[in-house]
Motif scaffolding. Sequence first.
Motif, PDB file in Angstrom:
ATOM      1  N   LYS A 157      16.654   2.284 -46.570  1.00 26.02           N
ATOM      2  CA  LYS A 157      16.944   1.764 -45.231  1.00 26.02           C
ATOM      3  C   LYS A 157      16.183   2.519 -44.152  1.00 26.02           C
ATOM      4  N   GLY A 158      15.507   3.620 -44.529  1.00 22.24           N
ATOM      5  CA  GLY A 158      14.759   4.393 -43.558  1.00 22.24           C
ATOM      6  C   GLY A 158      13.812   5.363 -44.220  1.00 22.24           C
ATOM      7  N   VAL A 159      12.860   5.896 -43.413  1.00 24.11           N
ATOM      8  CA  VAL A 159      11.934   6.927 -43.865  1.00 24.11           C
ATOM      9  C   VAL A 159      11.914   8.037 -42.821  1.00 24.11           C
ATOM     10  N   ILE A 160      11.514   9.225 -43.242  1.00 26.00           N
ATOM     11  CA  ILE A 160      11.425  10.352 -42.315  1.00 26.00           C
ATOM     12  C   ILE A 160      10.335  10.057 -41.292  1.00 26.00           C
ATOM     13  N   ALA A 161      10.617  10.338 -40.018  1.00 25.26           N
ATOM     14  CA  ALA A 161       9.694  10.021 -38.935  1.00 25.26           C
ATOM     15  C   ALA A 161       8.700  11.163 -38.738  1.00 25.26           C
TER      16      ALA A 161
ATOM     17  N   LYS B 213       4.869   7.751 -37.753  1.00 27.84           N
ATOM     18  CA  LYS B 213       4.950   7.198 -36.394  1.00 27.84           C
ATOM     19  C   LYS B 213       3.668   6.450 -36.039  1.00 27.84           C
ATOM     20  N   LYS B 214       2.512   7.008 -36.416  1.00 29.79           N
ATOM     21  CA  LYS B 214       1.236   6.337 -36.140  1.00 29.79           C
ATOM     22  C   LYS B 214       1.149   5.015 -36.896  1.00 29.79           C
ATOM     23  N   GLN B 215       1.586   5.050 -38.163  1.00 32.32           N
ATOM     24  CA  GLN B 215       1.568   3.836 -38.976  1.00 32.32           C
ATOM     25  C   GLN B 215       2.513   2.787 -38.382  1.00 32.32           C
ATOM     26  N   LEU B 216       3.670   3.213 -37.891  1.00 34.30           N
ATOM     27  CA  LEU B 216       4.634   2.300 -37.262  1.00 34.30           C
ATOM     28  C   LEU B 216       4.019   1.643 -36.028  1.00 34.30           C
ATOM     29  N   ALA B 217       3.352   2.431 -35.189  1.00 33.05           N
ATOM     30  CA  ALA B 217       2.724   1.890 -33.982  1.00 33.05           C
ATOM     31  C   ALA B 217       1.667   0.846 -34.346  1.00 33.05           C
ATOM     32  N   GLU B 218       0.873   1.121 -35.373  1.00 34.12           N
ATOM     33  CA  GLU B 218      -0.157   0.176 -35.808  1.00 34.12           C
ATOM     34  C   GLU B 218       0.468  -1.109 -36.352  1.00 34.12           C
ATOM     35  N   ASN B 219       1.525  -0.961 -37.150  1.00 31.18           N
ATOM     36  CA  ASN B 219       2.212  -2.139 -37.703  1.00 31.18           C
ATOM     37  C   ASN B 219       2.815  -2.992 -36.603  1.00 31.18           C
ATOM     38  N   LEU B 220       3.402  -2.352 -35.577  1.00 32.77           N
ATOM     39  CA  LEU B 220       4.005  -3.106 -34.474  1.00 32.77           C
ATOM     40  C   LEU B 220       2.949  -3.891 -33.704  1.00 32.77           C
ATOM     41  N   LYS B 221       1.763  -3.326 -33.536  1.00 31.18           N
ATOM     42  CA  LYS B 221       0.674  -4.046 -32.854  1.00 31.18           C
ATOM     43  C   LYS B 221       0.276  -5.290 -33.653  1.00 31.18           C
ATOM     44  N   GLN B 222       0.188  -5.112 -34.981  1.00 30.82           N
ATOM     45  CA  GLN B 222      -0.234  -6.225 -35.826  1.00 30.82           C
ATOM     46  C   GLN B 222       0.846  -7.306 -35.936  1.00 30.82           C
ATOM     47  N   GLN B 223       2.108  -6.908 -35.844  1.00 34.59           N
ATOM     48  CA  GLN B 223       3.202  -7.854 -36.028  1.00 34.59           C
ATOM     49  C   GLN B 223       3.801  -8.353 -34.717  1.00 34.59           C
ATOM     50  N   ALA B 224       3.144  -8.113 -33.610  1.00 28.33           N
ATOM     51  CA  ALA B 224       3.699  -8.476 -32.301  1.00 28.33           C
ATOM     52  C   ALA B 224       4.013  -9.973 -32.218  1.00 28.33           C
TER      53      ALA B 224
END
Length: 178
Positions: free
Chosen positions: A35-39, A44-55
Amino acid sequence: MEIILKEDIIGLGYKNDIVNVKSGYGRNYLIPQGKGVIASENAKKQLAENLKQQASKIAAQKAEAEKKAKALDGVELEITAKVSASGHLYGSVNAATVAEELAKKGIDVDRKIITMHDIKKIGEFEATVHFFKEVEVKVPVKVVAEKAAEVKPAEEAPKAEAPVEEAPVAEEEAPEAE
């Protein structure tokens, strides 16, 4: 301990949120359950990139959630339940009961996205349905007695006790007469 959530957890956060949790909760529950991964910085960088791609995908999910929320606009639930003489319910009205009532009205809502306190008496209450991160709908829930006749005798019961109190007074007068 900072954790990046991989799915929505009511009461904690939504998917892709970075939340602070106690170390034991993160190590023993969130991470092993997936349900989660260590931040970490890399995560965090990977999360930011994924959010840009999945906007655009996230925008579509939010639009769908808003459509579901509009279906609940103006919906009021009236739930009938068995009631004791004192006005308390036998059992309780909970999120599962609210989900069933919404299904009867043709609105399919998962009980897991409904938050509310268990209702144990007659009255008006509120249930919150969490569709998406910023999309929440408050649904009024009115709990009424199954039979109105059951409640009326409960109100008359205290009146019936009043004559019982007068009877001992009459007994006290009787010994004086002897």
